[in-house]
Design a protein around this motif. Structure first.
Motif, PDB file in Angstrom:
ATOM      1  N   VAL A  29      -4.712 -11.730  12.101  1.00  0.00           N
ATOM      2  CA  VAL A  29      -5.786 -12.112  11.172  1.00  0.00           C
ATOM      3  C   VAL A  29      -5.268 -13.114  10.147  1.00  0.00           C
ATOM      4  N   ASP A  30      -4.097 -12.872   9.603  1.00  0.00           N
ATOM      5  CA  ASP A  30      -3.520 -13.806   8.634  1.00  0.00           C
ATOM      6  C   ASP A  30      -3.371 -15.200   9.252  1.00  0.00           C
ATOM      7  N   ALA A  31      -2.884 -15.232  10.484  1.00  0.00           N
ATOM      8  CA  ALA A  31      -2.687 -16.519  11.156  1.00  0.00           C
ATOM      9  C   ALA A  31      -4.016 -17.210  11.430  1.00  0.00           C
ATOM     10  N   ALA A  32      -5.022 -16.445  11.829  1.00  0.00           N
ATOM     11  CA  ALA A  32      -6.333 -17.025  12.146  1.00  0.00           C
ATOM     12  C   ALA A  32      -7.011 -17.573  10.903  1.00  0.00           C
ATOM     13  N   LEU A  33      -6.938 -16.843   9.796  1.00  0.00           N
ATOM     14  CA  LEU A  33      -7.533 -17.321   8.553  1.00  0.00           C
ATOM     15  C   LEU A  33      -6.849 -18.602   8.089  1.00  0.00           C
ATOM     16  N   ALA A  34      -5.534 -18.630   8.200  1.00  0.00           N
ATOM     17  CA  ALA A  34      -4.802 -19.828   7.799  1.00  0.00           C
ATOM     18  C   ALA A  34      -5.179 -21.019   8.674  1.00  0.00           C
ATOM     19  N   ALA A  35      -5.281 -20.787   9.992  1.00  0.00           N
ATOM     20  CA  ALA A  35      -5.622 -21.871  10.916  1.00  0.00           C
ATOM     21  C   ALA A  35      -7.035 -22.387  10.676  1.00  0.00           C
ATOM     22  N   ALA A  36      -7.922 -21.505  10.199  1.00  0.00           N
ATOM     23  CA  ALA A  36      -9.302 -21.895   9.933  1.00  0.00           C
ATOM     24  C   ALA A  36      -9.483 -22.506   8.552  1.00  0.00           C
TER      25      ALA A  36
END
Length: 361
Positions: A29-36
């Motif tokens: 989730v942390d990675a996805a939020l950052a990528a978005a």
């Protein structure tokens, strides 16, 4: 409109493999939020399960329930309530207690085959919308106590409860979801035998269908539905069912799509949502790095999607897409845990997903 602040998300590790798969989900989730390009989430770990019994004298402490009320969403790991000492074993389990306390009436359980996986029915792409507060589950259909009792040692009685308001709201959730998918809803019931209770479920769902003329509707008896799922799982879009029928069908659909280890879900009301994998705590493999985190990761992605749609936050919705795409890209590339025929550990699979989430899968 995007959310004006970072999402505050609760983390309850649970029992068994929970302390492995829940942190994996947080990482993704942390990675996805950052990528978005979204604000990073603010995480709050809360006690629950066997460790909470040891430290707080309760599997679901009041402090945890109070803290959950102040958060935007929650991740709940699996619990092993059957292994709790008495009197905790006989009480409502932690998941049930949270669902009941916050009236999380909709259990949304998608099942979609994985390209590169070992699904029995790889064309499966459906969602079970399960009513979560009444029906034939004795721990959910009464305000206090349960709907199951024994007047004598040799007689056991279980009560099923069906009410128009509960059926209407789960039906509306199912039709709203169908409008975002393929515009098809299947109502599952047993109205030929349970003419009043299951009959009410079918009738009210059909009444709600009249408000959604753009959605195609059919209905099937529960026993016939199991056969149809086995024969033509790919033909179904959104399936709405009462509690017990929905539970049984979602496990079947999850296995058809690949494994219960890949079966995600959320429990939601109109203003609260909890991500919870559909599988159990698997104590036999706990702590060995063998657990498949897919179901918990995908459940966390569903939470992001729910938050994004509720708050009009396109970045959260984008992050949710990245979570699912990252998981599927990893499996497609041949990275999977042993239950799916691979050799990756829990951490190795998680790292593969994070890499693909950041790269846009």
């Amino acid at each position: 409109m995007t959310t004006p602040r970072p999402y505050r998300l609760g983390v309850m590790l649970g029992d068994g493999i929970g302390p492995e798969i829940v942190p994996a989900s947080v990482h993704v989730v942390d990675a996805a939020l950052a990528a978005a390009g979204a604000e990073p989430a603010e995480w709050q770990e809360l006690p629950l399960g066997a460790s909470a019994i040891d430290e707080h004298g309760s599997a679901i402490p009041e402090s945890t329930l109070s803290a959950l009320a102040e958060l935007d969403g929650w991740l709940l790991g699996p619990h092993d309530s059957a292994a709790y000492p008495e009197p905790f074993r006989s009480r409502l389990n932690p998941s049930g207690a949270i669902r009941k306390h916050f009236d999380l009436y909709a259990n949304i359980r998608p099942a979609r085959g994985f390209e590169g996986g070992e699904a029995i029915a790889p064309d499966t792409d459906l969602v079970i919308v399960r009513e979560n507060t009444e029906g034939f589950y004795a721990d959910r259909n009464t305000f206090a106590g349960t709907g199951e009792y024994m007047p004598t040692p040799d007689v056991a009685i279980a009560m099923g409860v069906f009410t128009r308001p509960a059926i209407e709201r789960i039906a509306r959730a199912a039709f709203a979801l169908a409008r975002r998918r393929r515009h098809e809803v299947t109502i599952v019931h047993k109205a030929n035998v349970l003419q009043l209770s299951s009959g009410l479920f079918r009738r009210v769902c059909l009444e709600v269908a009249e408000d959604h003329p753009d959605v195609a509707v059919d209905d099937l008896h529960i026993d016939a539905m199991t056969v149809h799922l086995l024969r033509r799982a790919g033909a179904f879009d959104v399936v709405v069912a009462e509690n017990m029928f929905g539970d049984i069908l979602s496990d079947l659909a999850g296995e058809l799509a690949g494994s219960l280890g890949t079966a995600p879900s959320i429990n939601a009301s109109d203003d609260r949502c909890m991500a919870q994998a559909a599988h159990g705590s698997a104590p036999d493999i706990a702590g060995r790095g063998l657990a498949n985190p897919i179901a918990m990761i995908l459940s966390s992605g569903m939470l992001l999607d729910w938050l994004g749609r509720r708050h009009g936050d396109d970045r959260a919705v984008d992050a949710a897409v990245r979570v699912e795409d990252g998981v599927r890209a990893a499996v497609r590339a041949g990275v999977s845990t042993r239950d799916l025929g691979g050799e990756a550990s829990t951490d190795e699979f998680t790292d593969a997903v994070v890499e693909r989430v950041g790269a846009g899968a």
